[in-house]
Design a protein around this motif. Structure first.
Motif, PDB file in Angstrom:
ATOM      1  N   ARG A 849       0.845  -1.200   0.000  1.00 45.54           N
ATOM      2  CA  ARG A 849       0.000   0.000   0.000  1.00 45.54           C
ATOM      3  C   ARG A 849       0.885   1.257   0.000  1.00 45.54           C
ATOM      4  O   ARG A 849       0.610   2.220  -0.717  1.00 45.54           O
ATOM      5  CB  ARG A 849      -0.911  -0.038   1.224  1.00 45.54           C
ATOM      6  CG  ARG A 849      -2.017   1.000   1.225  1.00 45.54           C
ATOM      7  CD  ARG A 849      -2.957   0.757   2.387  1.00 45.54           C
ATOM      8  NE  ARG A 849      -3.763  -0.465   2.212  1.00 45.54           N
ATOM      9  CZ  ARG A 849      -3.685  -1.537   2.998  1.00 45.54           C
ATOM     10  NH1 ARG A 849      -2.850  -1.549   4.024  1.00 45.54           N
ATOM     11  NH2 ARG A 849      -4.457  -2.573   2.766  1.00 45.54           N
ATOM     12  N   SER A 850       1.942   1.221   0.775  1.00 48.96           N
ATOM     13  CA  SER A 850       2.853   2.361   0.838  1.00 48.96           C
ATOM     14  C   SER A 850       3.558   2.578  -0.497  1.00 48.96           C
ATOM     15  O   SER A 850       3.701   3.712  -0.969  1.00 48.96           O
ATOM     16  CB  SER A 850       3.879   2.143   1.954  1.00 48.96           C
ATOM     17  OG  SER A 850       4.835   3.171   1.974  1.00 48.96           O
ATOM     18  N   ARG A 853       0.984   3.931  -3.108  1.00 51.72           N
ATOM     19  CA  ARG A 853       0.552   5.305  -2.846  1.00 51.72           C
ATOM     20  C   ARG A 853       1.644   6.314  -3.179  1.00 51.72           C
ATOM     21  O   ARG A 853       1.352   7.463  -3.503  1.00 51.72           O
ATOM     22  CB  ARG A 853       0.091   5.439  -1.401  1.00 51.72           C
ATOM     23  CG  ARG A 853      -1.273   4.800  -1.185  1.00 51.72           C
ATOM     24  CD  ARG A 853      -1.777   4.923   0.236  1.00 51.72           C
ATOM     25  NE  ARG A 853      -3.124   4.378   0.343  1.00 51.72           N
ATOM     26  CZ  ARG A 853      -3.767   4.183   1.488  1.00 51.72           C
ATOM     27  NH1 ARG A 853      -3.170   4.504   2.631  1.00 51.72           N
ATOM     28  NH2 ARG A 853      -4.984   3.676   1.501  1.00 51.72           N
ATOM     29  N   SER A 854       2.903   5.888  -3.102  1.00 50.21           N
ATOM     30  CA  SER A 854       3.971   6.791  -3.525  1.00 50.21           C
ATOM     31  C   SER A 854       3.937   6.987  -5.038  1.00 50.21           C
ATOM     32  O   SER A 854       4.445   7.984  -5.551  1.00 50.21           O
ATOM     33  CB  SER A 854       5.336   6.231  -3.102  1.00 50.21           C
ATOM     34  OG  SER A 854       5.671   5.089  -3.860  1.00 50.21           O
ATOM     35  N   GLU A 858      -2.138  11.604  -3.688  1.00 51.15           N
ATOM     36  CA  GLU A 858      -3.506  12.101  -3.538  1.00 51.15           C
ATOM     37  C   GLU A 858      -3.610  13.530  -4.058  1.00 51.15           C
ATOM     38  O   GLU A 858      -2.632  14.267  -4.154  1.00 51.15           O
ATOM     39  CB  GLU A 858      -3.904  12.056  -2.060  1.00 51.15           C
ATOM     40  CG  GLU A 858      -3.946  10.668  -1.453  1.00 51.15           C
ATOM     41  CD  GLU A 858      -5.077   9.824  -2.016  1.00 51.15           C
ATOM     42  OE1 GLU A 858      -6.052  10.421  -2.539  1.00 51.15           O
ATOM     43  OE2 GLU A 858      -4.965   8.586  -1.955  1.00 51.15           O
ATOM     44  N   GLY A 904       7.381   9.774  -4.367  1.00 44.93           N
ATOM     45  CA  GLY A 904       6.057  10.340  -4.578  1.00 44.93           C
ATOM     46  C   GLY A 904       6.123  11.743  -5.139  1.00 44.93           C
ATOM     47  O   GLY A 904       5.308  12.133  -5.993  1.00 44.93           O
ATOM     48  N   HIS A 951      -3.937   5.680  -9.700  1.00 46.20           N
ATOM     49  CA  HIS A 951      -5.072   5.525  -8.803  1.00 46.20           C
ATOM     50  C   HIS A 951      -5.897   4.280  -9.125  1.00 46.20           C
ATOM     51  O   HIS A 951      -6.505   3.688  -8.227  1.00 46.20           O
ATOM     52  CB  HIS A 951      -5.918   6.794  -8.812  1.00 46.20           C
ATOM     53  CG  HIS A 951      -5.330   7.868  -7.952  1.00 46.20           C
ATOM     54  ND1 HIS A 951      -5.685   8.044  -6.634  1.00 46.20           N
ATOM     55  CD2 HIS A 951      -4.349   8.782  -8.199  1.00 46.20           C
ATOM     56  CE1 HIS A 951      -4.978   9.028  -6.113  1.00 46.20           C
ATOM     57  NE2 HIS A 951      -4.155   9.494  -7.044  1.00 46.20           N
ATOM     58  N   VAL A 954      -4.020   1.567  -7.261  1.00 44.91           N
ATOM     59  CA  VAL A 954      -4.281   1.598  -5.818  1.00 44.91           C
ATOM     60  C   VAL A 954      -5.636   0.982  -5.510  1.00 44.91           C
ATOM     61  O   VAL A 954      -5.781   0.151  -4.599  1.00 44.91           O
ATOM     62  CB  VAL A 954      -4.210   3.045  -5.280  1.00 44.91           C
ATOM     63  CG1 VAL A 954      -4.724   3.102  -3.846  1.00 44.91           C
ATOM     64  CG2 VAL A 954      -2.789   3.568  -5.352  1.00 44.91           C
ATOM     65  N   GLU A 958      -6.397  -2.480  -3.243  1.00 43.66           N
ATOM     66  CA  GLU A 958      -7.206  -2.526  -2.023  1.00 43.66           C
ATOM     67  C   GLU A 958      -8.234  -3.645  -2.096  1.00 43.66           C
ATOM     68  O   GLU A 958      -8.459  -4.375  -1.128  1.00 43.66           O
ATOM     69  CB  GLU A 958      -7.891  -1.179  -1.788  1.00 43.66           C
ATOM     70  CG  GLU A 958      -6.936  -0.051  -1.430  1.00 43.66           C
ATOM     71  CD  GLU A 958      -6.157  -0.324  -0.157  1.00 43.66           C
ATOM     72  OE1 GLU A 958      -6.587  -1.160   0.663  1.00 43.66           O
ATOM     73  OE2 GLU A 958      -5.094   0.307   0.031  1.00 43.66           O
TER      74      GLU A 958
END
Length: 987
Positions: A849-850, A853-854, A858, A904, A951, A954, A958
């Motif tokens: 997840r980390s 997300r990098s 967002e 990121g 995105h 990501v 999830e």
């Protein structure tokens, strides 16, 4: 002294009164001659009851001290214990038998020590048998000791007890050697003998022992000639986690055990012997705990021959054992009683030792190279120069045109970068530099004599027209001038283009599959595509979906100069697929290129230009890129075939799952409705209907095959992953271990290289950072079996055709269901039994997840970064020179909760550039950022392909992570061992 010892022994067994001591002492002489006959009288003189139990106890205790021959104890005691219904009597009998057993163990241990001491002096390696003899040796345990000697030395063994000039012996043999027949050949000088091929009893004059030993060795050396080395017959190989009280109970149902029904012998491979220690009165037994990273089971090896070596052994071992339950103080514990422990040593010269050595020697460099890892092997590549806005260079840049040659100058004395590679125009004026990361790879090659030609690809200008940039084409001279590979490929394509349809199909089949034949579903799908019919193919992972579209795309390119677009759900999959497809297609003169949101603008332009000119045959991309650039694909006029991989996403798009997939119908319409191949392993009736509607599918082809040879070993959440992987790797089967980073691939491979002797020079790591040459070398060595274990990232995927992989280990959690299925599906493609081991857990989900997300900042983080850049620009009065780490720290002023790291920030800068809000020149210390005028309307971040791709990844992760952590083992297995078919297809 003998009398006193015997008297003491009697006193230990029965109470002696002072009045009877003399009587007992007087009776010892008679006892010495006939111990059992005199037991009742002696016990009576001692003032005790003369029952059978007391008599046996006294006789047993006195026998070794008085050199008395005879049995260890009366078997009638055991029979009486089994038959009696008197609890008091049973307890009395049990105590007596227990005492007999302890005395027997002591006698056996003493005799074993004496026998080994004698054997070490008389036995020589190569002797066909072992004969030992001694006076005063206890007759009751000589058969057991003979068996122990057979186990230790691996040859027939006979133990003699000598008394009054007669040697009475017991012998045991090894498989294939008939000890009874050997005695028959010398029976004339024996007093008596009997038994069977594997166990004998005999007697002979003690003076004949030297003759007997010499004759027996000579006789048995003929019988033993040519016999294979003795081996243990293993009944079953098991995992430590299989061993429990229940299994022990099941094995007990096979009793009674004996000569024709031996106790089951089990084996476990690749376990660590933790807690090793010598136990027993003389330290002759090895106690340990067998451990495989998940389960641990206590074990013991009685009379361990190599105990000193094993006490210092740290690597994995294979253990052959009998399994029982150790009852102690009311608790039952499974226990291994080891019969043999096989240790491993690294081979002196393994087939892949040089390859493995080179890999580890350059491991750190391979990991650090990143995106430029293989750039040195490329014939040509595009890049953007850095430093073009410094020191008045903008005036020089303004005078450049497309095609202008630039001179490459190595600046070894450059104080900022010893790898500096400067570019100058034809007049010698400085234009700029290669960025640091590229220079770090290219500079050593230049220093070795490699020459490059650099020409201007195009000169760019920022929207505010304040700055210009330079994109260049870099060509390696020795590769560009060497047409030894290119020309034959072109010739091969020309030859193939002359073939008719069936002949071309046969040639492509041989090129892609070798001698293997396609299965019926593959053939049916290819026929459908050849007829121009858009087709949905549903088949399990590992059944060859990719062969279908590789074949058809090559056929279109060669026969009609038409191009294809392959759409994959993730950027990582695009990169992994492209590597091997480029090699495969190069052999038939076809070209392949990857184009996604991460592709630079010059490379995108080059790809679309090549597509239109007919020099590019296949483009690999994502659904987001295809949607955003469908018009550019259409403008080339050559795209006639589109593949939608993992097409079930189309069927789920109505539920807001991968909505881009649901909009692909519009992109196909823009392309002019090319033939479509949709492939998936998951399409129930509803999903099939949606796929057909959105993509214009006319026909569905299914392959109902279930891969029943696959087994899922659910170890999710395993703590000691390294030990488990070592245990599996130590078995020597072909194994792939999937991890989620290059660094971990190297470090885990190094652990196996150092700790698992069996794979010391048979383990390699495999990542995207490896050169093309190294990848091919590892693949070939793994295919041939010189390398047994590969620790890899997802780069070890499609195109690496190794059918006999016995184990696939998911060390970390994959990033998507697609990766999960593809990695798992690599096991057992030859149809033989194979296992997929799941080790990942919640911690891995957090790591993934980390990482993701990098790569997908967002909206608020991107906005905070923009504000931070504005602040920097205000402070500097214009363009900004700042590192990613400095920006990551500064943006927290505008968003304190931001966790955006350097990577990121780099992605966010790319998104801002794609949105037209930022212009960036160069990288690292050469980089300069310039803010562009903000548009008057609110920007939609989704218009950035890079943002949209990130995105989507990501969101996809999830959903996958929740399923991967909570689904049952059966559900996990069924995602890759069988397809989910439409109802009408499975009926």
């Amino acid at each position: 002294l003998t009398d006193l010892a015997a008297l003491g022994t009697i006193a230990d067994v029965v109470p002696l009164t002072g009045a009877n001591r003399a009587l007992v002492a007087d009776g010892l002489a008679a006892m010495r001659a006939h111990p059992r006959a005199g037991i009742a009288a002696l016990a009576g003189a001692a003032g005790v009851a003369t029952d059978a139990i007391t008599a046996e106890r006294v006789a047993f205790a006195l026998a070794p001290r008085l050199n008395a021959a005879g049995r260890m104890a009366d078997p009638a005691l055991s029979l009486e214990l089994l038959l009696t219904s008197d609890v008091v009597r049973a307890e009395e009998l049990a105590r007596a038998l227990d005492e007999h057993n302890r005395l027997r163990q002591a006698a056996e241990s003493d005799l074993m020590d004496e026998a080994i001491a004698q054997a070490e002096k008389t036995y020589h390696t190569g002797d066909a048998a072992l004969v030992v003899a001694g006076e005063g040796w206890h007759e009751g345990v000589r058969g057991i000791v003979a068996s122990r000697l057979v186990e230790r030395y691996g040859v027939p063994s006979i133990v003699f007890c000598v008394e009054e000039g007669v040697a009475q012996g017991s012998g045991r043999s090894v498989p294939g050697v008939d000890l009874y027949r050997a005695l028959e050949s010398v029976s004339a000088r024996l007093l008596r003998f009997g038994g069977h091929p594997q166990a004998v009893g005999l007697a002979l004059p003690a003076d004949d022992l030297p003759w007997f030993r010499a004759t027996l060795l000579d006789r048995l050396s003929q019988d033993a000639a040519g016999l294979p080395a003795p081996v243990l017959a293993i009944d079953a190989e098991v995992e430590l986690s299989d061993l429990g009280v229940e299994l022990a109970a099941e094995l007990d149902t096979l009793e009674p055990f004996g000569h024709n029904n031996p106790r089951p012998l089990l084996a476990t491979r690749g376990v660590f012997l933790n807690g090793r220690r010598a136990v027993g009165k003389t330290g002759a037994h090895l106690a340990f705990t067998a451990y495989d990273g998940v389960a641990s089971v206590p074990g013991i090896m009685f009379r361990c021959v190599r105990i000193d070596d094993l006490l210092s052994y740290e690597a994995t071992a294979d253990v052959a054992f009998e399994f029982d339950v150790d009852q102690w103080q009311g608790s039952a514990r499974p226990r291994l009683v080891a019969r043999d422990i096989v240790t491993h040593t690294a081979p002196a010269q393994a087939p892949a030792s040089q390859l493995v050595h080179d890999l580890f020697e350059h491991a750190e460099k391979i990991v650090a190279q990143g995106e430029y890892a293989t750039i040195g092997e490329e014939e040509s590549f595009h890049t953007k120069l850095v430093g073009v806005t410094f020191e008045g260079r903008q005036d020089v840049v303004a005078g450049l045109e497309t095609g202008t040659p630039l001179r490459l100058v190595r600046e070894r004395e450059n104080e900022h970068d010893p790898n500096a590679c400067a570019l100058r125009d034809p007049r010698g004026a400085q234009v700029g530099f290669f960025n640091r990361r590229l220079a770090a790879v290219i500079a050593p090659l230049i220093d070795q004599g490699v020459e490059y030609d650099v020409t201007v690809a195009n000169v760019t200008q920022s929207p505010d027209e304040r700055t210009r940039g330079v994109n260049v084409l870099v060509t390696r001279r020795d590769l560009a001038g060497d047409r030894t590979c290119v020309e034959p490929a072109r010739e091969r394509r020309a030859e193939l283009s002359e073939l008719d349809g069936p002949a071309l199909a046969g040639a492509l089949r041989e090129h892609l599959l070798g001698q293997h034949a396609p299965h019926p579903a593959q053939t049916e799908a290819l026929e459908s595509l050849a007829a121009g019919t858009s087709t949905l193919v549903v088949m399990a992972t590992g059944r060859g979906k990719s062969y279908i579209f590789h074949h058809h795309a090559a056929r279109l390119a060669i026969a009609s100069d038409r191009a294809s677009v392959f759409v994959y759900p993730l950027r990582a999959l695009v990169a992994d697929q492209a590597f091997h497809l480029q090699d495969t297609f190069a052999g038939i003169g076809c070209t392949v290129k990857t184009v996604t949101g991460e592709t630079s603008a010059p490379e995108r332009d080059e790809a679309f230009s090549a597509l239109g000119e007919g020099t590019l045959d296949v483009v690999l991309t994502t659904p987001e890129f295809l949607e955003h650039h469908a018009a550019r694909f259409a403008a080339t006029g050559r795209v006639s075939f589109v593949v939608i991989d993992e097409a079930h996403h189309v069927g789920l798009s109505r539920a807001a799952h991968r909505p881009t997939y649901g909009r692909l119908g519009r992109a196909l319409e823009t392309l002019g409705h090319p033939v479509v191949l949709a492939v998936t392993a998951t399409a129930d009736t509803a999903v099939e209907a949606q796929i057909r509607e959105v993509l214009g599918i006319e026909r569905t082809v299914v392959d109902p095959t279930v891969r029943e040879n696959l087994v899922l070993d659910d170890r999710r959440g395993t703590r000691d992953k390294e030990a488990f992987v070592a245990s599996v790797a130590a078995r020597g089967d072909k194994t792939i271990v999937y991890v989620n980073s290059r660094q971990r691939a190297v470090s885990l491979a190094r652990v196996l290289h150092e700790r698992v002797a069996a794979t010391h020079d048979a383990v390699a790591f495999y990542t995207a950072g490896l050169s093309r040459t190294a990848r091919h070398a590892i693949e070939a060595a793994f295919r041939e079996g010189a390398i047994k274990t590969v620790v890899a990232t997802s780069a070890f995927g499609e195109g690496v055709n190794v059918p006999d992989v016995r184990h696939v280990i998911l060390y970390h959690m994959p990033f998507s269901a697609v990766e999960f299925n593809q990695m798992s599906g690599r096991a057992g493609r030859d149809g033989s039994l194979a296992k997929v081991h799941l080790l990942y857990g919640e911690a891995d989900a957090r790591i993934n997840r980390s990482i993701l997300r990098s790569l997908a900042p967002e909206r608020d983080d991107i906005a905070a970064l923009y504000l931070a850049l504005k602040e920097c620009a205000t402070e500097s009065g214009g363009s900004v020179e700042v590192t990613n780490s400095e920006l990551a720290e500064r943006l927290k002023k505008f968003r304190p909760t931001s966790s955006l790291d350097e990577k990121g920030v780099s992605v966010a800068i790319g998104i801002l550039r794609e949105l037209g809000l930022l212009d960036a020149e160069g990288t690292g210390s050469w980089r300069r950022l310039s803010l562009l005028p903000a548009p008057q309307v609110k920007l939609d971040l989704a218009t950035s392909v890079r943002y949209a791709e990130g995105h989507e990844e990501v969101a996809l992760f999830e959903e996958f992570a929740q399923w991967a952590l909570t689904a049952s083992a059966d559900d996990l297995l069924h995602t890759f061992d069988r397809p989910i078919l439409p109802r009408h297809a499975s009926a």
